[in-house]
Design a protein around this motif. Structure first.
Motif, PDB file in Angstrom:
ATOM      1  N   UNK A   1       4.835 -12.897  10.707  1.00 51.11           N
ATOM      2  CA  UNK A   1       3.639 -12.418   9.994  1.00 51.11           C
ATOM      3  C   UNK A   1       2.935 -13.573   9.290  1.00 51.11           C
ATOM      4  N   UNK A   2       3.710 -14.486   8.692  1.00 51.66           N
ATOM      5  CA  UNK A   2       3.102 -15.645   8.043  1.00 51.66           C
ATOM      6  C   UNK A   2       2.367 -16.514   9.058  1.00 51.66           C
ATOM      7  N   UNK A   3       2.961 -16.699  10.229  1.00 49.95           N
ATOM      8  CA  UNK A   3       2.294 -17.464  11.286  1.00 49.95           C
ATOM      9  C   UNK A   3       1.014 -16.769  11.722  1.00 49.95           C
ATOM     10  N   UNK A   4       1.080 -15.453  11.858  1.00 51.01           N
ATOM     11  CA  UNK A   4      -0.087 -14.676  12.284  1.00 51.01           C
ATOM     12  C   UNK A   4      -1.268 -14.897  11.338  1.00 51.01           C
ATOM     13  N   UNK A   5      -0.959 -15.113  10.062  1.00 48.02           N
ATOM     14  CA  UNK A   5      -2.004 -15.293   9.053  1.00 48.02           C
ATOM     15  C   UNK A   5      -2.411 -16.743   8.868  1.00 48.02           C
ATOM     16  N   UNK A   6      -1.793 -17.643   9.626  1.00 44.87           N
ATOM     17  CA  UNK A   6      -2.182 -19.039   9.576  1.00 44.87           C
ATOM     18  C   UNK A   6      -1.525 -19.863   8.498  1.00 44.87           C
ATOM     19  N   UNK A   7      -0.462 -19.357   7.895  1.00 42.62           N
ATOM     20  CA  UNK A   7       0.240 -20.118   6.876  1.00 42.62           C
ATOM     21  C   UNK A   7       1.145 -21.182   7.510  1.00 42.62           C
TER      22      UNK A   7
ATOM     23  N   UNK B   1       5.503  -7.847   2.619  1.00 42.49           N
ATOM     24  CA  UNK B   1       6.003  -9.088   2.028  1.00 42.49           C
ATOM     25  C   UNK B   1       4.891 -10.128   1.905  1.00 42.49           C
ATOM     26  N   UNK B   2       4.141 -10.324   2.966  1.00 37.89           N
ATOM     27  CA  UNK B   2       3.101 -11.356   2.953  1.00 37.89           C
ATOM     28  C   UNK B   2       1.908 -10.941   2.106  1.00 37.89           C
ATOM     29  N   UNK B   3       1.602  -9.647   2.069  1.00 42.42           N
ATOM     30  CA  UNK B   3       0.548  -9.193   1.157  1.00 42.42           C
ATOM     31  C   UNK B   3       0.923  -9.518  -0.287  1.00 42.42           C
ATOM     32  N   UNK B   4       2.202  -9.364  -0.600  1.00 44.95           N
ATOM     33  CA  UNK B   4       2.664  -9.621  -1.964  1.00 44.95           C
ATOM     34  C   UNK B   4       2.643 -11.108  -2.289  1.00 44.95           C
ATOM     35  N   UNK B   5       2.776 -11.941  -1.284  1.00 44.12           N
ATOM     36  CA  UNK B   5       2.642 -13.388  -1.479  1.00 44.12           C
ATOM     37  C   UNK B   5       1.179 -13.745  -1.712  1.00 44.12           C
ATOM     38  N   UNK B   6       0.314 -13.221  -0.863  1.00 43.84           N
ATOM     39  CA  UNK B   6      -1.101 -13.601  -0.917  1.00 43.84           C
ATOM     40  C   UNK B   6      -1.828 -12.992  -2.128  1.00 43.84           C
ATOM     41  N   UNK B   7      -1.532 -11.723  -2.411  1.00 42.87           N
ATOM     42  CA  UNK B   7      -2.198 -11.005  -3.500  1.00 42.87           C
ATOM     43  C   UNK B   7      -1.144 -10.276  -4.321  1.00 42.87           C
TER      44      UNK B   7
END
Length: 207
Positions: free
Chosen positions: A19-25, A188-194
């Motif tokens: 998921x992190x890769x999908x978002x470009x992190x 998980x990634x939403x909670x990291x980003x926002x």
């Protein structure tokens, strides 16, 4: 962002990486033995020990946020989860990483009655030592001063479930709820980003 993911070789960890890769992190994937995880591609894969603060700090150097999906079933649960929470708190602080999102366990989240699911009548008790280990690890997090969020499935994972792109934050745990690993990784990634949960735990259920 630059995100370090501990336990990147497990089911939840792999989906967090994807998921992190999908978002470009930019992802640093931390595993015990990189030679066993050659299928983790297009990420920086490093060896690390989540129970050792020095190892955590080394892996987290230069990162902006962390996810922990680490578990070691060969170690007594209380020992693993308390020691790893302490090592994460110390190691991430040393590395200057303030934000941690941890994969949690439904059993220790409040059920509809307001008490922990594991204490509700009829809840399976054969893995109670594992539940208590998770609870002790969460208590250790609370003693530190990281900006953390503890996200647990409301019930359990749908081990064969696919990505729907949806999830909901649940008011309480629900033993009948099932969420796929890919959808949980979105939370998980939403909670990291926002960040929506600061030094707090939350249940996540299917969308």
């Amino acid at each position: 962002m630059k995100i370090v993911i501990f336990g990147a070789g497990g089911r939840a960890g792999r989906q967090a990486v994807a998921e992190a890769q999908r978002r470009g992190h930019q992802v640093t994937a931390v595993v015990r033995d990189p030679a066993h995880h050659r299928d983790l591609v297009d990420v920086r894969v490093v060896a690390g020990d989540v129970t050792d603060a020095v190892s955590v700090g080394r892996a987290a150097a230069g990162q902006e946020a962390a996810v922990s999906a680490a578990v070691d079933l060969s170690v007594p649960p209380h020992n693993f989860f308390t020691v790893s929470s302490h090592a994460l708190t110390s190691g991430l602080t040393q590395a200057g990483v303030r934000r941690l999102v941890m994969v949690g366990l439904a059993a220790i989240m409040p059920g509809a009655s307001g008490t922990a699911l594991m204490d509700e009548p009829g809840y399976p008790s054969e893995y109670r030592s594992f539940y208590l280990g998770h609870a002790a690890g969460l208590a250790e997090l609370r003693r530190g001063d990281l900006d953390w969020a503890y996200l647990a499935p409301a019930g359990d994972f749908d081990h064969d479930g696919t990505r729907t792109g949806h999830y909901r934050l649940a008011a309480h745990g629900d033993p009948d709820s099932r969420i796929s690993y890919p959808d949980f990784a979105i939370a998980l990634l939403d909670e990291i980003e926002t960040p929506r949960h600061r030094r707090a735990a939350a249940s996540v259920r299917e969308g």
